[in-house]
Design a protein around this motif. Structure first.
Motif, PDB file in Angstrom:
ATOM      1  N   ALA A   2      47.533 -14.047 -39.531  1.00 61.50           N
ATOM      2  CA  ALA A   2      47.412 -14.974 -40.753  1.00 61.50           C
ATOM      3  C   ALA A   2      46.022 -15.385 -40.472  1.00 61.50           C
ATOM      4  N   SER A   3      45.057 -15.758 -41.374  1.00 61.38           N
ATOM      5  CA  SER A   3      43.768 -16.272 -41.293  1.00 61.38           C
ATOM      6  C   SER A   3      43.264 -16.831 -42.743  1.00 61.38           C
ATOM      7  N   ILE A   4      42.254 -17.721 -42.518  1.00 69.71           N
ATOM      8  CA  ILE A   4      41.545 -18.017 -43.760  1.00 69.71           C
ATOM      9  C   ILE A   4      40.427 -17.121 -44.074  1.00 69.71           C
ATOM     10  N   ASP A   5      40.373 -16.388 -45.436  1.00 71.42           N
ATOM     11  CA  ASP A   5      39.379 -15.514 -45.696  1.00 71.42           C
ATOM     12  C   ASP A   5      38.018 -16.418 -46.065  1.00 71.42           C
ATOM     13  N   PHE A   6      38.385 -17.486 -47.122  1.00 66.57           N
ATOM     14  CA  PHE A   6      37.264 -18.098 -47.518  1.00 66.57           C
ATOM     15  C   PHE A   6      37.963 -19.583 -48.044  1.00 66.57           C
ATOM     16  N   PHE A 150      43.860 -23.218 -34.706  1.00 63.71           N
ATOM     17  CA  PHE A 150      44.593 -21.684 -34.689  1.00 63.71           C
ATOM     18  C   PHE A 150      43.703 -20.577 -34.445  1.00 63.71           C
ATOM     19  N   ALA A 151      44.478 -19.677 -33.861  1.00 64.24           N
ATOM     20  CA  ALA A 151      43.622 -18.559 -33.601  1.00 64.24           C
ATOM     21  C   ALA A 151      43.346 -17.545 -34.917  1.00 64.24           C
ATOM     22  N   THR A 152      42.151 -17.173 -34.905  1.00 64.34           N
ATOM     23  CA  THR A 152      41.471 -16.413 -36.314  1.00 64.34           C
ATOM     24  C   THR A 152      40.791 -15.261 -35.812  1.00 64.34           C
ATOM     25  N   LYS A 158      37.644 -20.675 -39.287  1.00 66.33           N
ATOM     26  CA  LYS A 158      38.658 -21.098 -38.287  1.00 66.33           C
ATOM     27  C   LYS A 158      39.418 -22.345 -38.948  1.00 66.33           C
ATOM     28  N   LEU A 159      40.593 -22.669 -38.406  1.00 68.67           N
ATOM     29  CA  LEU A 159      41.522 -23.948 -39.126  1.00 68.67           C
ATOM     30  C   LEU A 159      41.686 -24.547 -37.853  1.00 68.67           C
ATOM     31  N   SER A 160      41.662 -25.846 -37.918  1.00 67.54           N
ATOM     32  CA  SER A 160      42.002 -26.734 -37.007  1.00 67.54           C
ATOM     33  C   SER A 160      42.822 -28.197 -37.544  1.00 67.54           C
ATOM     34  N   LEU A 161      43.505 -28.673 -37.039  1.00 73.49           N
ATOM     35  CA  LEU A 161      44.321 -29.831 -37.408  1.00 73.49           C
ATOM     36  C   LEU A 161      43.769 -30.865 -36.589  1.00 73.49           C
ATOM     37  N   TYR A 162      43.695 -32.345 -37.212  1.00 73.50           N
ATOM     38  CA  TYR A 162      43.199 -33.427 -36.589  1.00 73.50           C
ATOM     39  C   TYR A 162      44.048 -34.881 -37.291  1.00 73.50           C
ATOM     40  N   LYS A 163      44.645 -35.710 -36.606  1.00 72.93           N
ATOM     41  CA  LYS A 163      44.624 -36.766 -37.207  1.00 72.93           C
ATOM     42  C   LYS A 163      43.809 -37.348 -38.185  1.00 72.93           C
ATOM     43  N   ARG A 164      44.273 -37.862 -39.587  1.00 73.53           N
ATOM     44  CA  ARG A 164      43.217 -37.946 -40.449  1.00 73.53           C
ATOM     45  C   ARG A 164      42.536 -39.372 -40.103  1.00 73.53           C
ATOM     46  N   ARG A 165      43.020 -40.114 -39.528  1.00 72.66           N
ATOM     47  CA  ARG A 165      42.211 -41.593 -39.222  1.00 72.66           C
ATOM     48  C   ARG A 165      41.110 -41.230 -37.892  1.00 72.66           C
ATOM     49  N   ALA A 166      41.654 -40.152 -37.226  1.00 73.26           N
ATOM     50  CA  ALA A 166      40.673 -39.724 -36.088  1.00 73.26           C
ATOM     51  C   ALA A 166      39.602 -38.965 -36.805  1.00 73.26           C
ATOM     52  N   GLY A 187      43.639 -17.405 -48.192  1.00 77.28           N
ATOM     53  CA  GLY A 187      43.617 -16.538 -47.050  1.00 77.28           C
ATOM     54  C   GLY A 187      44.843 -15.564 -47.084  1.00 77.28           C
ATOM     55  N   THR A 188      45.316 -14.930 -46.065  1.00 74.59           N
ATOM     56  CA  THR A 188      46.563 -13.962 -45.930  1.00 74.59           C
ATOM     57  C   THR A 188      47.926 -14.400 -46.195  1.00 74.59           C
ATOM     58  N   THR A 189      47.809 -15.818 -46.068  1.00 78.46           N
ATOM     59  CA  THR A 189      49.177 -16.526 -46.463  1.00 78.46           C
ATOM     60  C   THR A 189      49.156 -17.154 -47.684  1.00 78.46           C
TER      61      THR A 189
END
Length: 207
Positions: A2-6, A150-152, A158-166, A187-189
């Motif tokens: 699963a990944s982001i296409d655009f 996440f692996a793409t 590429k998708l990453s998650l971070y704390k909002r305030r950080a 994406g594919t999901t």
């Protein structure tokens, strides 16, 4: 995988935004698209997009081109422990990080972009990580409740998650914000909305 296409940025003036992104970054429209929106939004929209490049000279070239095209500097390009980079806000309000892990140039400077990374600022990194894993994304790197990457596949965003305030601190802006994220992820999901209100669509439905 699963990944982001655009990703699609929702902007007030798609034609003006298209000119900016062509002049500033030379972006491939197959990865970053635009659509018209007047959805209310204030303050930090909860995400940044990063252009990852191979050397500091490329950071400088893209940073200058962005300013020349009308971007607002949020953090000047500078050295750090992890490399070299700076932050700008596009005229449509999207925040862009331009960065490299390299400390020195190894060739002529240009505006080549190696990778585009979408960083989502979330309230609970662990919960959001689990949410995305349940929808088919594979964790590539994880640092507890602080950061997830996440692996793409090649050629995808590429998708990453971070704390909002950080993430807001990294971007050089206050963390407060209300209204629309002005972002749609394809994406594919999907389709779905994640715990922080980021909207995903199936790529086939929007491509």
């Amino acid at each position: 995988m699963a990944s982001i296409d655009f990703v699609t940025l929702e902007v007030a003036d798609p034609e003006a935004a298209a000119r900016f992104y062509a002049d500033a970054f030379g972006l491939d429209p197959s990865q970053v698209r635009l659509r018209a929106s007047d959805a209310p939004t204030t303050g930090f929209r909860g995400f940044t997009l990063s252009l990852v490049v191979s050397q500091p000279g490329n950071v400088d070239a893209l940073f200058r081109a962005a300013l020349d095209a009308g971007a607002t500097p949020l953090k000047p390009a500078a050295k750090s422990l992890w490399g070299y980079g700076g932050v700008v806000r596009a005229p449509d309000g999207t925040i862009w990080q331009i960065a490299t892990s390299a400390k020195k140039d190894t060739g002529l400077a240009g505006r080549e972009v190696d990778e585009i990374v979408l960083l989502l600022g979330v309230e609970d990194v662990k919960a959001s990580r689990q949410f995305y894993v349940e929808r088919g994304l594979t964790v590539g790197k994880s640092f507890g409740g602080k950061y997830v990457e996440f692996a793409t596949g090649p050629g995808t965003v590429k998708l990453s998650l971070y704390k909002r305030r950080a993430l807001a601190k990294v971007a050089g802006v206050p963390a407060d914000g209300t209204g629309s994220h002005r972002l749609v992820i394809s994406g594919t999901t999907g389709p779905f909305s994640d715990p922080d209100g980021f909207v995903w669509e199936a790529a086939a439905a929007t491509g």
